[in-house]
Design a protein around this motif. Structure first.
Motif, short mmCIF file in Angstrom:
data_model
loop_
_atom_site.label_atom_id
_atom_site.label_comp_id
_atom_site.label_asym_id
_atom_site.label_seq_id
_atom_site.Cartn_x
_atom_site.Cartn_y
_atom_site.Cartn_z
N MET A 91 0.76 -1.08 0.19
CA MET A 91 -0.09 -0.05 -0.13
C MET A 91 1.11 1.30 -0.04
SD MET A 91 -3.05 -0.54 3.02
CE MET A 91 -4.15 -1.63 2.52
N ASN A 92 0.38 2.25 -0.71
CA ASN A 92 1.13 3.24 -0.51
C ASN A 92 1.16 4.24 0.93
OD1 ASN A 92 1.67 3.16 -3.66
ND2 ASN A 92 0.06 4.67 -4.02
N GLY A 93 -0.01 4.06 1.62
CA GLY A 93 0.22 4.93 2.81
C GLY A 93 1.15 4.08 3.74
N ASP A 94 1.24 2.92 3.56
CA ASP A 94 2.39 2.01 4.46
C ASP A 94 3.86 2.25 4.07
OD1 ASP A 94 0.27 0.86 5.88
OD2 ASP A 94 0.56 -0.92 4.73
N LYS A 95 3.84 2.49 2.92
CA LYS A 95 5.09 2.86 2.37
C LYS A 95 5.46 4.30 2.65
CE LYS A 95 7.80 2.90 -2.09
NZ LYS A 95 7.59 2.83 -3.46
N LYS A 96 4.62 5.30 2.66
CA LYS A 96 5.27 6.44 3.14
C LYS A 96 5.28 6.66 4.47
CE LYS A 96 5.24 10.85 2.18
NZ LYS A 96 6.54 11.43 1.44
N ILE A 97 4.55 6.07 5.30
CA ILE A 97 4.71 5.99 6.77
C ILE A 97 6.12 5.31 7.16
CG2 ILE A 97 4.10 4.99 8.98
CD1 ILE A 97 1.16 5.27 8.03
N ASN A 98 6.38 4.24 6.56
CA ASN A 98 7.69 3.69 6.62
C ASN A 98 9.00 4.80 6.19
OD1 ASN A 98 6.88 1.43 7.92
ND2 ASN A 98 6.61 0.30 5.69
N GLU A 99 8.62 5.35 5.23
CA GLU A 99 9.57 6.50 4.79
C GLU A 99 9.83 7.80 5.50
OE1 GLU A 99 9.10 9.34 0.85
OE2 GLU A 99 9.21 7.39 0.34
N LEU A 100 8.71 8.27 6.29
CA LEU A 100 8.67 9.11 7.08
C LEU A 100 9.31 8.58 8.67
CD1 LEU A 100 5.36 10.80 6.64
CD2 LEU A 100 7.37 11.74 6.17
N LEU A 101 9.29 7.43 8.80
CA LEU A 101 9.66 6.89 10.08
C LEU A 101 11.03 6.78 9.90
CD1 LEU A 101 7.33 3.88 11.03
CD2 LEU A 101 8.19 5.93 12.66
N ASP A 102 11.59 6.60 8.75
CA ASP A 102 13.11 6.36 8.54
C ASP A 102 13.54 7.62 8.67
OD1 ASP A 102 12.94 3.44 8.09
OD2 ASP A 102 13.10 3.44 6.09
N ASP A 103 13.10 8.81 8.07
CA ASP A 103 13.52 9.95 7.96
C ASP A 103 13.59 10.74 9.40
OD1 ASP A 103 13.63 9.98 5.20
OD2 ASP A 103 11.67 11.37 4.76
N TYR A 104 12.55 10.32 10.24
CA TYR A 104 12.50 10.75 11.61
C TYR A 104 13.00 9.85 12.66
CZ TYR A 104 10.16 14.96 9.72
OH TYR A 104 9.70 15.91 8.96
N LYS A 105 13.51 8.88 12.41
CA LYS A 105 14.09 7.67 13.34
C LYS A 105 14.84 8.36 14.40
CE LYS A 105 14.11 3.33 12.95
NZ LYS A 105 13.04 2.69 12.73
N LYS A 106 15.85 9.29 13.94
CA LYS A 106 16.91 9.65 14.51
C LYS A 106 16.19 10.98 15.94
CE LYS A 106 21.56 11.55 14.73
NZ LYS A 106 22.79 12.25 13.77
N PRO A 107 15.57 11.66 15.24
CA PRO A 107 14.90 12.97 16.07
C PRO A 107 13.78 12.11 17.12
CG PRO A 107 14.62 13.77 13.94
CD PRO A 107 15.16 12.36 13.93
N LEU A 108 13.26 10.96 16.90
CA LEU A 108 12.28 10.23 17.51
C LEU A 108 13.08 9.71 18.46
CD1 LEU A 108 9.50 8.99 14.93
CD2 LEU A 108 9.31 11.14 16.58
N LYS A 109 14.13 8.82 18.31
CA LYS A 109 15.08 8.16 19.29
C LYS A 109 15.37 9.19 20.25
CE LYS A 109 18.77 5.37 19.65
NZ LYS A 109 20.05 4.40 18.88
N LYS A 110 15.91 10.31 19.82
CA LYS A 110 16.36 11.41 20.72
C LYS A 110 15.05 11.76 21.68
CE LYS A 110 19.24 14.72 19.78
NZ LYS A 110 19.93 15.82 19.11
N LEU A 111 14.02 11.99 21.07
CA LEU A 111 12.71 12.28 21.95
C LEU A 111 12.40 11.33 23.15
CD1 LEU A 111 10.27 14.42 22.25
CD2 LEU A 111 9.04 12.87 20.62
N PHE A 112 12.56 10.03 22.97
CA PHE A 112 12.15 9.21 23.58
C PHE A 112 13.42 8.61 24.62
CE2 PHE A 112 8.77 8.30 20.60
CZ PHE A 112 7.41 8.50 21.58
N LYS A 113 14.43 8.93 24.40
CA LYS A 113 15.52 8.64 25.04
C LYS A 113 15.89 9.93 26.37
CE LYS A 113 20.24 7.18 25.53
NZ LYS A 113 21.60 7.47 25.21
N TYR A 114 15.70 9.67 27.23
CA TYR A 114 15.83 10.59 28.59
C TYR A 114 17.24 11.28 28.37
CZ TYR A 114 15.80 13.03 32.91
OH TYR A 114 15.75 14.04 33.78
#
Length: 154
Positions: free
Chosen positions: A1-24
């Motif tokens: 599905m295109n939606g799943d592909k886009k979400i995975n793409e966005l998750l890859d793009d934001y993985k580093k900032p999200l990791k920082k957000l959740f790591k105290y």
């Protein structure tokens, strides 16, 4: 599905900032006192609340609310709600926090973030307010993917 592909793409793009957000990170974690919150005045984005270095809650300020209205609250205003005795925007947070900490109903009404020593970290989002909502959804997906048990009330 295109939606799943886009979400995975966005998750890859934001993985580093999200990791920082959740790591105290002690140097980035702010308290709920007025002075600390003033550092996020006029800023929009997503935030994570920590209890003893454990992420417990994810929220956002500046994105779209139900009914496609842009919320006027900045991070300072939104986070100030967690210190008020009124239930403005935090009733569900207090109820779940009380349940997780074995507090009774009367104690739940007295929960203030500053009293419990809760801290927060945030990702500032500039530009399109819908990106705040998208980042909030990505952060929830990231938390689920990494077995981070937190709550959010969309």
């Amino acid at each position: 599905m295109n939606g799943d592909k886009k979400i995975n793409e966005l998750l890859d793009d934001y993985k580093k900032p999200l990791k920082k957000l959740f790591k105290y990170d002690k140097s980035n974690a702010l308290t709920f006192d007025k002075e600390s919150r003033s550092k996020v005045e006029d800023q929009k984005g997503i935030f994570v609340i920590f209890n003893n270095k454990q992420p417990i809650f994810l929220g956002q300020a500046g994105g779209y609310m139900a009914g496609y209205k842009i919320t006027q609250k900045d991070l300072n205003d939104k986070l100030a709600q967690f210190n008020l005795k009124s239930d403005t925007g935090t009733a569900r947070f207090r109820r779940v926090f009380a349940e997780q900490n074995g507090l009774d109903e009367a104690e739940a009404k007295e929960i203030k973030a500053e009293t419990y020593g809760l801290k927060f970290q945030f990702i500032k989002v500039k530009g399109n307010p819908s990106m705040i909502n998208i980042l909030e959804m990505l952060a929830l997906a990231y938390a689920k993917e990494n077995d981070i048990n937190l709550y959010n009330f969309l």
